[in-house]
Scaffold this active site. Structure first.
Site, PDB file in Angstrom:
ATOM      1  N   ARG A   1     -12.210  -5.421 -10.220  1.00  0.00           N
ATOM      2  CA  ARG A   1     -12.905  -4.276  -9.601  1.00  0.00           C
ATOM      3  C   ARG A   1     -14.164  -3.930  -9.404  1.00  0.00           C
ATOM      4  O   ARG A   1     -14.899  -2.953  -8.416  1.00  0.00           O
ATOM      5  CB  ARG A   1     -11.387  -2.831 -10.210  1.00  0.00           C
ATOM      6  CG  ARG A   1     -10.202  -3.193 -10.594  1.00  0.00           C
ATOM      7  CD  ARG A   1      -9.885  -2.869  -9.034  1.00  0.00           C
ATOM      8  NE  ARG A   1     -10.050  -0.969  -9.304  1.00  0.00           N
ATOM      9  CZ  ARG A   1      -9.846  -0.455  -7.941  1.00  0.00           C
ATOM     10  NH1 ARG A   1      -8.718  -1.141  -6.864  1.00  0.00           N
ATOM     11  NH2 ARG A   1      -9.751   0.716  -7.593  1.00  0.00           N
TER      12      ARG A   1
ATOM     13  N   HIS B   1      -9.671  -6.886  -2.285  1.00  0.00           N
ATOM     14  CA  HIS B   1      -8.671  -5.816  -3.204  1.00  0.00           C
ATOM     15  C   HIS B   1      -8.543  -6.250  -3.797  1.00  0.00           C
ATOM     16  O   HIS B   1      -8.266  -7.618  -4.279  1.00  0.00           O
ATOM     17  CB  HIS B   1      -7.325  -6.288  -1.955  1.00  0.00           C
ATOM     18  CG  HIS B   1      -6.494  -5.037  -2.594  1.00  0.00           C
ATOM     19  ND1 HIS B   1      -5.774  -4.067  -3.729  1.00  0.00           N
ATOM     20  CD2 HIS B   1      -5.036  -6.145  -3.262  1.00  0.00           C
ATOM     21  CE1 HIS B   1      -4.805  -4.084  -4.327  1.00  0.00           C
ATOM     22  NE2 HIS B   1      -4.150  -5.084  -4.717  1.00  0.00           N
TER      23      HIS B   1
ATOM     24  N   ARG C   1     -18.393  -5.497  -2.044  1.00  0.00           N
ATOM     25  CA  ARG C   1     -18.648  -4.746  -1.554  1.00  0.00           C
ATOM     26  C   ARG C   1     -20.498  -4.729  -1.441  1.00  0.00           C
ATOM     27  O   ARG C   1     -20.408  -4.331  -0.339  1.00  0.00           O
ATOM     28  CB  ARG C   1     -17.560  -3.820  -1.659  1.00  0.00           C
ATOM     29  CG  ARG C   1     -16.286  -4.049  -1.575  1.00  0.00           C
ATOM     30  CD  ARG C   1     -14.848  -2.626  -2.070  1.00  0.00           C
ATOM     31  NE  ARG C   1     -13.925  -3.556  -1.590  1.00  0.00           N
ATOM     32  CZ  ARG C   1     -12.885  -2.854  -2.536  1.00  0.00           C
ATOM     33  NH1 ARG C   1     -13.268  -1.802  -3.715  1.00  0.00           N
ATOM     34  NH2 ARG C   1     -11.761  -2.343  -1.804  1.00  0.00           N
TER      35      ARG C   1
ATOM     36  N   TYR D   1       0.375  -1.158  -0.235  1.00  0.00           N
ATOM     37  CA  TYR D   1       0.071   0.156   0.061  1.00  0.00           C
ATOM     38  C   TYR D   1       0.855   1.151  -0.060  1.00  0.00           C
ATOM     39  O   TYR D   1       0.159   2.573   0.014  1.00  0.00           O
ATOM     40  CB  TYR D   1      -0.916  -0.185   1.511  1.00  0.00           C
ATOM     41  CG  TYR D   1      -2.338  -0.535   1.073  1.00  0.00           C
ATOM     42  CD1 TYR D   1      -3.240  -0.405  -0.155  1.00  0.00           C
ATOM     43  CD2 TYR D   1      -2.648  -1.747   2.271  1.00  0.00           C
ATOM     44  CE1 TYR D   1      -4.408  -1.611  -0.464  1.00  0.00           C
ATOM     45  CE2 TYR D   1      -4.078  -2.527   1.637  1.00  0.00           C
ATOM     46  CZ  TYR D   1      -5.007  -2.343   0.498  1.00  0.00           C
ATOM     47  OH  TYR D   1      -5.711  -2.811   0.422  1.00  0.00           O
TER      48      TYR D   1
ATOM     49  N   GLU E   1       1.988  -6.379  -7.764  1.00  0.00           N
ATOM     50  CA  GLU E   1       1.615  -7.583  -6.648  1.00  0.00           C
ATOM     51  C   GLU E   1       1.760  -8.831  -6.810  1.00  0.00           C
ATOM     52  O   GLU E   1       1.424  -9.776  -5.466  1.00  0.00           O
ATOM     53  CB  GLU E   1      -0.156  -6.663  -6.551  1.00  0.00           C
ATOM     54  CG  GLU E   1      -0.158  -5.691  -6.355  1.00  0.00           C
ATOM     55  CD  GLU E   1      -1.096  -5.063  -6.048  1.00  0.00           C
ATOM     56  OE1 GLU E   1      -2.099  -5.056  -6.625  1.00  0.00           O
ATOM     57  OE2 GLU E   1      -1.335  -3.698  -6.329  1.00  0.00           O
TER      58      GLU E   1
ATOM     59  N   PHE F   1      -5.405   8.102   7.410  1.00  0.00           N
ATOM     60  CA  PHE F   1      -5.532   6.960   7.782  1.00  0.00           C
ATOM     61  C   PHE F   1      -4.491   5.450   7.611  1.00  0.00           C
ATOM     62  O   PHE F   1      -4.413   4.110   7.734  1.00  0.00           O
ATOM     63  CB  PHE F   1      -6.960   6.004   6.541  1.00  0.00           C
ATOM     64  CG  PHE F   1      -7.048   6.215   5.691  1.00  0.00           C
ATOM     65  CD1 PHE F   1      -6.379   4.746   4.829  1.00  0.00           C
ATOM     66  CD2 PHE F   1      -7.136   6.610   4.190  1.00  0.00           C
ATOM     67  CE1 PHE F   1      -6.328   5.266   3.623  1.00  0.00           C
ATOM     68  CE2 PHE F   1      -7.239   6.927   3.483  1.00  0.00           C
ATOM     69  CZ  PHE F   1      -6.650   5.947   2.047  1.00  0.00           C
TER      70      PHE F   1
ATOM     71  N   THR G   1     -14.858   1.527  -3.646  1.00  0.00           N
ATOM     72  CA  THR G   1     -13.780   1.453  -2.121  1.00  0.00           C
ATOM     73  C   THR G   1     -15.363   2.070  -0.663  1.00  0.00           C
ATOM     74  O   THR G   1     -14.514   0.717   0.413  1.00  0.00           O
ATOM     75  CB  THR G   1     -12.991   2.174  -2.320  1.00  0.00           C
ATOM     76  OG1 THR G   1     -12.184   2.671  -3.034  1.00  0.00           O
ATOM     77  CG2 THR G   1     -12.041   2.655  -0.666  1.00  0.00           C
TER      78      THR G   1
ATOM     79  N   ASN H   1     -13.398  -3.757   4.287  1.00  0.00           N
ATOM     80  CA  ASN H   1     -14.257  -3.516   2.545  1.00  0.00           C
ATOM     81  C   ASN H   1     -14.088  -5.522   1.908  1.00  0.00           C
ATOM     82  O   ASN H   1     -13.808  -5.061   1.064  1.00  0.00           O
ATOM     83  CB  ASN H   1     -14.044  -2.600   2.237  1.00  0.00           C
ATOM     84  CG  ASN H   1     -12.686  -2.401   1.639  1.00  0.00           C
ATOM     85  OD1 ASN H   1     -11.502  -2.964   2.223  1.00  0.00           O
ATOM     86  ND2 ASN H   1     -12.406  -1.375   0.466  1.00  0.00           N
TER      87      ASN H   1
HETATM   88  P1  GTP Z   1      -7.407  -1.838  -2.812  1.00  0.00           P
HETATM   89  O1  GTP Z   1      -8.457  -2.733  -3.369  1.00  0.00           O
HETATM   90  O2  GTP Z   1      -7.815  -2.287  -1.432  1.00  0.00           O
HETATM   91  O3  GTP Z   1      -7.093  -1.199  -2.918  1.00  0.00           O
HETATM   92  O4  GTP Z   1      -9.527  -0.784  -2.461  1.00  0.00           O
HETATM   93  P2  GTP Z   1      -9.506   0.279  -3.242  1.00  0.00           P
HETATM   94  O5  GTP Z   1      -8.410   0.675  -4.499  1.00  0.00           O
HETATM   95  O6  GTP Z   1     -10.691   0.439  -3.362  1.00  0.00           O
HETATM   96  O7  GTP Z   1      -9.460   1.918  -2.421  1.00  0.00           O
HETATM   97  P3  GTP Z   1      -7.686   2.345  -2.395  1.00  0.00           P
HETATM   98  O8  GTP Z   1      -6.527   1.613  -2.917  1.00  0.00           O
HETATM   99  O9  GTP Z   1      -7.674   3.820  -2.504  1.00  0.00           O
HETATM  100  O10 GTP Z   1      -7.311   2.107  -0.889  1.00  0.00           O
HETATM  101  C1  GTP Z   1      -6.857   1.376   0.227  1.00  0.00           C
HETATM  102  C2  GTP Z   1      -7.216   0.426   1.257  1.00  0.00           C
HETATM  103  O11 GTP Z   1      -7.288   1.861   2.198  1.00  0.00           O
HETATM  104  C3  GTP Z   1      -9.327   0.553   0.854  1.00  0.00           C
HETATM  105  O12 GTP Z   1      -9.251  -0.768   0.102  1.00  0.00           O
HETATM  106  C4  GTP Z   1     -10.052   0.460   1.973  1.00  0.00           C
HETATM  107  O13 GTP Z   1     -10.038  -0.623   3.336  1.00  0.00           O
HETATM  108  C5  GTP Z   1      -8.477   1.160   2.778  1.00  0.00           C
HETATM  109  N1  GTP Z   1      -9.508   3.108   2.454  1.00  0.00           N
HETATM  110  C6  GTP Z   1      -8.849   4.283   1.426  1.00  0.00           C
HETATM  111  N2  GTP Z   1      -9.683   5.255   2.154  1.00  0.00           N
HETATM  112  C7  GTP Z   1      -9.912   5.042   3.163  1.00  0.00           C
HETATM  113  C8  GTP Z   1     -10.674   5.949   4.567  1.00  0.00           C
HETATM  114  O14 GTP Z   1     -10.905   7.022   4.012  1.00  0.00           O
HETATM  115  N3  GTP Z   1     -10.696   5.607   5.974  1.00  0.00           N
HETATM  116  C9  GTP Z   1      -9.972   4.042   5.836  1.00  0.00           C
HETATM  117  N4  GTP Z   1      -9.934   3.698   7.484  1.00  0.00           N
HETATM  118  N5  GTP Z   1      -9.852   3.030   5.275  1.00  0.00           N
HETATM  119  C10 GTP Z   1      -9.544   3.442   3.822  1.00  0.00           C
HETATM  120 MG    MG Z   2      -6.413   0.131  -4.203  1.00  0.00          MG
END
Ligand code: GTP
Ligand code: MG
Length: 128
Positions: A85, A115, A102, A49, A126, A57, A91, A112
């Protein structure tokens, strides 16, 4: 053929949703090419990440991902990165459409369930 990295997060494993998540990808028509149960160490979670390192966060995200075992998978198929996706949904589970993983199975952004890689390049990185 395109490949993506799908990870069932600790909440999904603890809640017994492994079969449900795998089933959705199988039914769509994608091919499972790798799978393992894995307890992710902190340094690898931070690497996975790293694009989110500046977010407020980030420490909570790392605690969550390292809180229990995850299921790491690679899936193969035409357009699998973008399609996965879509199957996963937004998300924030409250904004995710019903019918998505989700949207059907979660309520919190920080819990959620799953990933999915956001590009074929990140999919390769990855899976490695
Ligand atoms: P991933 O498939 O897990 O990568 O999720 P995504 O691509 O839909 O979202 P992103 O890559 O932007 O963020 C990765 C992960 O960080 C998310 O899936 C959430 O679990 C967490 N996350 C993102 N935004 C927030 C937030 O505002 N608060 C919290 N607590 N967790 C967050
Ligand atoms: Mg992501």
């Amino acid at each position: 053929v395109e490949e993506t990295y799908i990870m069932i997060k600790p909440d999904g494993v603890q809640r017994g949703l492994v079969g449900e998540v795998i089933s959705r990808f199988e039914k769509k028509g994608f091919k499972l090419t790798g799978l393992k149960l894995f307890h992710c160490p902190k340094d690898l979670a931070e690497e996975h990440y790293k694009d989110l390192k500046s977010k407020s966060f980030f420490p909570k995200l790392i605690d969550y991902i390292t809180s229990g075992p995850v299921v790491c998978m690679s899936w193969e198929g035409i357009g699998v990165v973008a399609s996965a996706r879509k199957l996963i949904g937004a998300t924030n589970p409250l904004q995710a459409e019903p019918g998505t993983i989700r949207g059907d199975l979660a309520v919190q952004t920080g819990r959620n369930v799953v990933h999915g890689s956001d590009s074929p390049e990140n999919g390769k990185r990855e899976i490695g």
